[in-house]
Design a protein around this motif. Structure first.
Motif, PDB file in Angstrom:
ATOM      1  N   HIS A 140      -9.115  24.746   9.726  1.00 20.07           N
ATOM      2  CA  HIS A 140      -8.914  25.768  10.761  1.00 20.07           C
ATOM      3  C   HIS A 140      -7.581  26.437  10.516  1.00 20.07           C
ATOM      4  CE1 HIS A 140      -6.818  22.312  12.499  1.00 20.07           C
ATOM      5  NE2 HIS A 140      -6.337  23.038  13.487  1.00 20.07           N
ATOM      6  N   ASP A 144       0.218  24.867  11.681  1.00 22.73           N
ATOM      7  CA  ASP A 144       0.611  23.676  10.915  1.00 22.73           C
ATOM      8  C   ASP A 144      -0.344  23.397   9.760  1.00 22.73           C
ATOM      9  OD1 ASP A 144      -1.177  23.164  13.052  1.00 22.73           O
ATOM     10  OD2 ASP A 144      -0.729  21.024  13.045  1.00 22.73           O
ATOM     11  N   HIS A 145      -1.476  24.111   9.734  1.00 22.47           N
ATOM     12  CA  HIS A 145      -2.463  23.908   8.667  1.00 22.47           C
ATOM     13  C   HIS A 145      -2.456  25.040   7.640  1.00 22.47           C
ATOM     14  CE1 HIS A 145      -4.658  20.568  10.830  1.00 22.47           C
ATOM     15  NE2 HIS A 145      -3.862  21.059  11.761  1.00 22.47           N
ATOM     16  N   ASP A 246      -8.386  17.945  12.787  1.00 19.72           N
ATOM     17  CA  ASP A 246      -7.838  17.653  14.119  1.00 19.72           C
ATOM     18  C   ASP A 246      -8.920  17.295  15.140  1.00 19.72           C
ATOM     19  OD1 ASP A 246      -5.471  18.269  12.944  1.00 19.72           O
ATOM     20  OD2 ASP A 246      -4.957  19.945  14.259  1.00 19.72           O
ATOM     21  N   TYR A 292      -5.586  14.887   9.767  1.00 21.41           N
ATOM     22  CA  TYR A 292      -4.339  15.594   9.467  1.00 21.41           C
ATOM     23  C   TYR A 292      -3.139  14.986  10.197  1.00 21.41           C
ATOM     24  CZ  TYR A 292      -1.539  19.669   8.179  1.00 21.41           C
ATOM     25  OH  TYR A 292      -0.588  20.508   7.646  1.00 21.41           O
ATOM     26  N   HIS A 293      -3.387  14.463  11.404  1.00 21.10           N
ATOM     27  CA  HIS A 293      -2.290  13.871  12.180  1.00 21.10           C
ATOM     28  C   HIS A 293      -2.442  12.354  12.287  1.00 21.10           C
ATOM     29  CE1 HIS A 293      -1.070  17.950  13.071  1.00 21.10           C
ATOM     30  NE2 HIS A 293      -2.276  18.214  13.524  1.00 21.10           N
TER      31      HIS A 293
HETATM   32 ZN   LIG Z   1      -2.988  20.336  13.595  1.00 15.88          ZN
END
Ligand SMILES: [Zn+2]
Length: 315
Positions: A140, A144-145, A246, A292-293
Motif C-alpha cells: 500500500h 512509511d512504505h 499492515d 512490516y511492523h
Molecule cells: Zn505501515
C-alpha cells in the motif's frame, strides 16, 4: 561475513522440515536496536526481513481506537513489553524466487524520522546490492512504505526495478477529487504519494488488481488498513511465505486481539474483518508470515489462542 547455520529449525515447530533459518550479521547491539537481518530458505525460495529502522512511539489512548488504554497496557505487560511506549519497527522484505529478487515495501530512504533509512545497510549485510532488486511489490502507499522509492533530492532509489502497485490504492491516493475532499490532517498522505509517484517513469510502474497473480505471487486483498492494501504469498501450505504488510500492524496487540483497531486503519471495520480472515487463513495454512511492523526477527507463524492468535517468531 560469518554465516551461522542453525540446524533445521523447522523440526518440531510444525512448520515443515525444509525451512532453514540462517541468522546472519546481527550484532547484539543491532538486535537490541530492533534492527538487522533475518534470512530463511526452503530450497525453492529465500526470504529476508531487512530492517529499515525502529522508532519509539509513546503509547497514548488513541493508538488502539476501540480499547481502553489500561487494556492495551495490560496486553503489553502480559507479554513483558513496556507499557508507556511501543518500539515500532519498519521492515521491508526481500524474496528471491522464480529467478528474480523481489522487494516488498521500501522503508523511508532519507525521508523518515531518526533511526530509519537503514534498509540498504541491512541489504548489504545480507549480501544484496540494492541495484540488483528486479521487482518491487507495494502492499500500500502509506508514507512509511512508499517513501523509500525516491530520495529527498528527487532521485529514484531503484531506477531499474519494476514497481507493482495495487490498482485501488493508486486510484485512491492519486485522485485529485479524493485529495480535495480530505481533511487538512489527511492531506500529507496524498502529498507523499504525489512526491514519490508523480513523474515516475511510466514504463517502470504497473498497476494490478488484488486477487490476480503477479510474477508468480498470489496477491490477497487486505483492504481496510488502506483502500487497496494487498498481501503477497509465494509457495503453498507449510512451504509458503506470506507478507502481511499492515494487516495486523503490531502483532503483540493486533494479532493477539484481531478485533482491536490501530489508529492508522483507514476503514477500521473492513480492516478488522480482513484481519480475522487472513489470520485464520495463515493459521490454517501453517506457512511462514512476515509483517512490516513485526519486531525482529519479523518472520514466524500464526498460532491460535483461546481468543485471537499469537505471532510465533522463528529464527
Ligand atoms: Zn505501515
Amino acid at each position: 561475513m560469518e554465516l551461522k547455520r542453525r540446524d533445521l529449525m523447522g523440526v518440531g515447530m510444525g512448520i515443515g522440515l525444509t525451512w532453514a533459518f540462517l541468522p546472519i550479521h546481527v550484532s547484539m547491539a543491532k538486535a537490541e536496536a530492533g534492527s538487522g537481518v533475518t534470512k530463511t530458505s526452503n530450497g525453492k525460495f529465500t526470504v529476508y526481513a531487512l530492517s529499515d529502522g525502529t522508532v519509539r512511539r509513546p503509547l497514548d489512548a488513541g493508538f488502539v481506537r476501540n480499547a481502553n488504554l489500561s487494556e492495551v497496557q495490560a496486553a503489553l505487560a502480559e507479554q513483558r513489553l513496556p507499557t508507556d511506549h511501543i518500539m515500532v519497527p519498519y521492515t521491508p522484505f526481500v524474496v528471491e524466487a522464480n529467478g528474480k529478487r523481489f522487494l516488498m515495501d521500501t522503508g523511508f530512504a532519507d525521508n523518515g524520522p531518526e533511526g530509519t533509512g537503514r534498509l540498504h545497510e541491512n541489504m548489504r549485510a545480507a549480501g544484496i546490492e540494492p541495484n540488483t532488486i528486479d521487482v518491487i511489490l507495494m502492499s500500500h502507499l502509506h508514507g512509511d512504505h512508499i517513501n523509500g522509492l525516491r530520495r529527498k533530492d528527487g532521485s529514484l532509489v531503484y531506477p531499474d526495478a519494476k514497481v507493482y502497485i495495487p490498482r485501488p490504492e493508486y486510484e485512491h491516493w492519486m485522485s485529485e477529487e479524493k485529495m480535495n475532499a480530505a481533511p487538512e490532517a489527511a492531506q500529507g498522505g496524498f502529498k507523499t504519494v504525489r512526491r514519490v509517484l508523480q513523474d515516475y517513469p511510466q514504463d517502470r510502474l504497473e498497476m494490478f488488481d488484488p486477487g490476480k497473480p503477479v510474477e508468480g505471487f498470489e496477491t490477497i486483498a487486505g483492504f481496510g488498513h488502506s483502500p487497496g492494501q494487498t498481501a503477497f504469498s509465494v509457495g503453498s501450505g507449510a512451504e509458503s511465505f506470506t507478507y502481511l504488510a499492515d494487516v495486523a500492524h503490531y502483532p503483540a496487540l493486533f494479532v493477539r486481539h484481531p478485533h482491536w483497531q490501530v489508529q492508522f486503519d483507514m476503514n477500521p471495520d473492513v480492516a478488522q474483518t480482513t484481519r480475522h480472515e487472513l489470520l485464520a487463513r495463515m493459521k490454517e495454512q501453517g506457512g511462514l508470515v512476515g509483517g512490516y511492523h513485526f519486531p525482529f526477527p519479523s518472520i514466524g507463524t500464526i498460532a491460535a489462542r483461546e481468543e485471537g492468535y499469537s505471532f510465533e517468531a522463528k529464527a
